[in-house]
Scaffold this active site. Structure first.
Site, mmCIF file in Angstrom:
data_model
loop_
_atom_site.group_PDB
_atom_site.id
_atom_site.type_symbol
_atom_site.label_atom_id
_atom_site.label_comp_id
_atom_site.label_asym_id
_atom_site.label_seq_id
_atom_site.Cartn_x
_atom_site.Cartn_y
_atom_site.Cartn_z
ATOM 1 N N ILE A 158 15.593 -5.835 1.351
ATOM 2 C CA ILE A 158 16.105 -6.796 2.050
ATOM 3 C C ILE A 158 18.011 -6.546 2.855
ATOM 4 O O ILE A 158 18.541 -6.930 4.106
ATOM 5 C CB ILE A 158 16.058 -8.973 1.854
ATOM 6 C CG1 ILE A 158 15.132 -9.226 1.687
ATOM 7 C CG2 ILE A 158 17.037 -9.239 2.787
ATOM 8 C CD1 ILE A 158 14.823 -9.873 1.111
ATOM 9 N N ARG A 238 19.796 -15.577 -4.696
ATOM 10 C CA ARG A 238 19.026 -16.883 -6.069
ATOM 11 C C ARG A 238 20.774 -17.853 -6.531
ATOM 12 O O ARG A 238 21.777 -16.892 -6.546
ATOM 13 C CB ARG A 238 18.531 -16.724 -7.103
ATOM 14 C CG ARG A 238 17.353 -16.441 -7.218
ATOM 15 C CD ARG A 238 16.144 -17.546 -6.340
ATOM 16 N NE ARG A 238 14.419 -16.615 -6.386
ATOM 17 C CZ ARG A 238 14.385 -17.206 -4.874
ATOM 18 N NH1 ARG A 238 14.630 -16.190 -3.963
ATOM 19 N NH2 ARG A 238 12.168 -16.111 -5.296
ATOM 20 N N GLU A 267 17.928 -26.801 -7.421
ATOM 21 C CA GLU A 267 17.228 -26.733 -6.497
ATOM 22 C C GLU A 267 15.330 -27.859 -6.081
ATOM 23 O O GLU A 267 14.849 -27.522 -7.567
ATOM 24 C CB GLU A 267 16.450 -25.177 -5.466
ATOM 25 C CG GLU A 267 17.117 -24.391 -5.165
ATOM 26 C CD GLU A 267 17.167 -22.751 -4.208
ATOM 27 O OE1 GLU A 267 16.046 -22.604 -4.091
ATOM 28 O OE2 GLU A 267 18.020 -22.331 -4.309
ATOM 29 N N HIS A 286 17.243 -23.433 1.113
ATOM 30 C CA HIS A 286 15.930 -21.725 0.798
ATOM 31 C C HIS A 286 15.229 -21.826 1.922
ATOM 32 O O HIS A 286 13.983 -22.015 2.085
ATOM 33 C CB HIS A 286 15.454 -22.285 -0.426
ATOM 34 C CG HIS A 286 15.189 -20.759 -1.003
ATOM 35 N ND1 HIS A 286 14.971 -20.849 -2.481
ATOM 36 C CD2 HIS A 286 14.452 -20.191 -0.807
ATOM 37 C CE1 HIS A 286 15.153 -19.700 -2.605
ATOM 38 N NE2 HIS A 286 14.633 -19.275 -1.955
HETATM 39 P P1 NAP Z 1 14.546 -5.288 -3.523
HETATM 40 O O1 NAP Z 1 13.777 -4.313 -2.666
HETATM 41 O O2 NAP Z 1 14.132 -5.027 -4.866
HETATM 42 O O3 NAP Z 1 16.360 -5.113 -4.179
HETATM 43 C C1 NAP Z 1 17.106 -5.719 -4.600
HETATM 44 C C2 NAP Z 1 18.177 -4.724 -4.759
HETATM 45 O O4 NAP Z 1 18.725 -5.558 -6.007
HETATM 46 C C3 NAP Z 1 17.653 -3.395 -5.273
HETATM 47 O O5 NAP Z 1 17.922 -2.315 -4.230
HETATM 48 C C4 NAP Z 1 18.201 -2.877 -7.023
HETATM 49 O O6 NAP Z 1 18.898 -1.909 -6.859
HETATM 50 C C5 NAP Z 1 19.281 -4.022 -6.506
HETATM 51 N N1 NAP Z 1 19.639 -5.189 -8.081
HETATM 52 C C6 NAP Z 1 19.037 -5.482 -9.136
HETATM 53 N N2 NAP Z 1 19.370 -5.515 -10.128
HETATM 54 C C7 NAP Z 1 21.175 -5.493 -9.990
HETATM 55 C C8 NAP Z 1 22.223 -6.183 -10.416
HETATM 56 N N3 NAP Z 1 22.538 -6.025 -11.549
HETATM 57 N N4 NAP Z 1 23.546 -5.582 -10.090
HETATM 58 C C9 NAP Z 1 23.557 -4.757 -8.715
HETATM 59 N N5 NAP Z 1 22.431 -4.893 -7.743
HETATM 60 C C10 NAP Z 1 20.896 -5.013 -8.444
HETATM 61 O O7 NAP Z 1 13.756 -7.146 -3.209
HETATM 62 P P2 NAP Z 1 14.654 -7.706 -1.336
HETATM 63 O O8 NAP Z 1 12.835 -7.365 -1.852
HETATM 64 O O9 NAP Z 1 15.693 -6.705 -1.123
HETATM 65 O O10 NAP Z 1 15.198 -9.260 -2.361
HETATM 66 C C11 NAP Z 1 15.963 -9.553 -2.601
HETATM 67 C C12 NAP Z 1 16.131 -10.474 -3.483
HETATM 68 O O11 NAP Z 1 15.538 -11.662 -2.713
HETATM 69 C C13 NAP Z 1 15.273 -11.469 -4.494
HETATM 70 O O12 NAP Z 1 14.496 -10.761 -5.240
HETATM 71 C C14 NAP Z 1 15.022 -12.656 -4.241
HETATM 72 O O13 NAP Z 1 15.034 -13.144 -5.245
HETATM 73 C C15 NAP Z 1 15.824 -13.092 -2.464
HETATM 74 N N6 NAP Z 1 15.264 -13.436 -1.624
HETATM 75 C C16 NAP Z 1 15.724 -14.935 -1.323
HETATM 76 C C17 NAP Z 1 15.031 -15.284 0.005
HETATM 77 C C18 NAP Z 1 15.852 -16.496 0.429
HETATM 78 O O14 NAP Z 1 14.390 -17.117 1.091
HETATM 79 N N7 NAP Z 1 16.592 -16.913 0.424
HETATM 80 C C19 NAP Z 1 14.199 -15.066 0.748
HETATM 81 C C20 NAP Z 1 13.436 -13.303 0.379
HETATM 82 C C21 NAP Z 1 14.123 -12.731 -1.255
HETATM 83 P P3 NAP Z 1 18.583 -1.806 -8.701
HETATM 84 O O15 NAP Z 1 17.789 -0.922 -9.217
HETATM 85 O O16 NAP Z 1 19.263 -0.204 -7.825
HETATM 86 O O17 NAP Z 1 20.250 -2.328 -9.247
#
Ligand code: NAP
Length: 320
Positions: A158, A238, A267, A286
């Site tokens: 994302i 989150r 939430e 959300h």
């Molecule tokens: P993703 O592809 O797994 O991306 C998450 C990124 O965060 C990765 O690039 C990861 O890279 C990085 N990360 C992990 N731990 C970290 C840390 N300690 N410090 C800095 N960066 C860190 O996941 P995604 O599909 O993009 O989704 C991301 C998040 O968005 C989800 O986990 C979810 O909670 C949230 N989300 C919210 C909604 C909503 O409705 N509001 C909808 C969809 C998703 P590294 O491993 O290299 O650190």
């Protein structure tokens, strides 16, 4: 005896029918209210599959109550509501719904960023209240998005989709992850920054990292103090990643300019939550992935994962 599937929310027929053709499907009766804990624990006892939503805490107690459970399929990409260690120790597979919601959530992130920067919600609501008396030079003036610097914490699926949208607004893109994305840096000119540098340099700080023990409270008083007074914080990841008390203080005292929040520590958020009393906060319930096609796409992934596991195949999007 057919395998039993328990679904913790009332879901549309079109995603449930494929399961009903194969299994005994039991579904909580409400679309908007969480399944009560005692019902969840009772229903899971003889279930072979559990289809959960992020409001359900699928913890050790749930796994202990389940006697036949083979799979938990969670209607979200985030899975911080599931104790994956407990699942693993019981040999239960856990799946989520990545990818299909990436663009929809990136669109919402950008919409929230624009709405917060340009005070769209406040302006719209004043107009509806009959408070549009004349054109005014400085009412509802906000922050420019075009040409500004965006700093993305959590440059995953994302995060990258948001960064590509930001490029269309001529924004400079900074990012922070635990690991570098060298291909994206080379292809698009995204710049990697340590967290503090990203906070100091960004006009818009956008959080899109997963909620983990490491990211809990990642943005607290110290981090907010590093941000520019003119900056905007956007959290679509989150709620627990941001210390809400520190954020309230920073917004109230104009340490940062505004915040846009799609997510909260608890939430649904209490309508009397202090953050909701501030004019410089834009709040959403959300809805990051809430488009019709995306939600149906997510649910189809959940349904296929359950069918795969119960029919002995490896599911897509397996977490443990
Ligand atoms: P993703 O592809 O797994 O991306 C998450 C990124 O965060 C990765 O690039 C990861 O890279 C990085 N990360 C992990 N731990 C970290 C840390 N300690 N410090 C800095 N960066 C860190 O996941 P995604 O599909 O993009 O989704 C991301 C998040 O968005 C989800 O986990 C979810 O909670 C949230 N989300 C919210 C909604 C909503 O409705 N509001 C909808 C969809 C998703 P590294 O491993 O290299 O650190």
């Amino acid at each position: 005896m057919k395998p039993v599937v328990f679904i913790t929310r009332k879901l549309p027929d079109e995603v449930v029918v494929p399961l009903q053709e194969k299994f005994t499907v039991r579904m909580w009766k409400s679309e908007s209210e969480s399944v009560p804990r005692d019902v969840l624990l009772k229903e899971v006892a003889d279930a072979d599959a559990l289809w959960s939503v992020i409001a359900d805490q699928i913890d050790k107690e749930v796994f202990d109550a389940a006697k036949k459970l083979k799979v938990v399929s969670n209607l979200a990409v985030g899975f911080n509501n599931i104790d994956t260690e407990a699942a693993q120790s019981k040999g239960v597979i856990v799946t989520n719904t990545p990818g299909v919601l990436t663009n929809t959530t990136a669109d919402l992130t950008f919409a929230l960023l624009l709405a917060t920067a340009r005070k769209l919600i406040e302006a719209e609501s004043e107009l509806r209240k009959g408070n549009w008396k004349s054109w005014t030079p400085m009412d509802y003036t906000g922050m420019d998005v075009g040409g500004a610097t965006i700093g993305i914490i959590g440059m995953g699926r994302i995060g990258e989709a948001v960064a590509r949208r930001a490029m269309g607004f001529d924004m400079k893109v900074l990012y922070h992850n635990r690991s570098r994305k060298l291909e994206a840096e080379k292809a698009y000119g995204f710049e990697y920054k340590e967290l503090d540098d990203l906070l100091i340099q960004s006009d818009f700080v956008v959080i899109l990292a997963p909620f983990t023990p490491e990211t809990k409270g990642l943005i607290g008083q110290r981090e907010l103090e590093l941000m520019k007074e003119t900056s905007v914080l956007i959290n679509v990841a989150r709620g627990g990643i941001v210390d809400e008390e520190a954020l309230y203080f920073a917004l109230k005292n104009n340490q940062i300019w505004a915040a846009g929040l799609d997510v909260f520590e608890v939430e649904p958020v209490d309508p009397n939550h202090p953050l909701l009393t501030l004019p410089n906060v834009t709040v959403l319930p959300h809805i990051g992935s809430a488009s019709i096609d995306t939600r149906i796409g997510m649910m189809n992934l959940n349904a296929y994962a359950i069918i795969d596991v119960l029919e002995g195949r490896e599911p897509e999007n397996r977490l443990v």
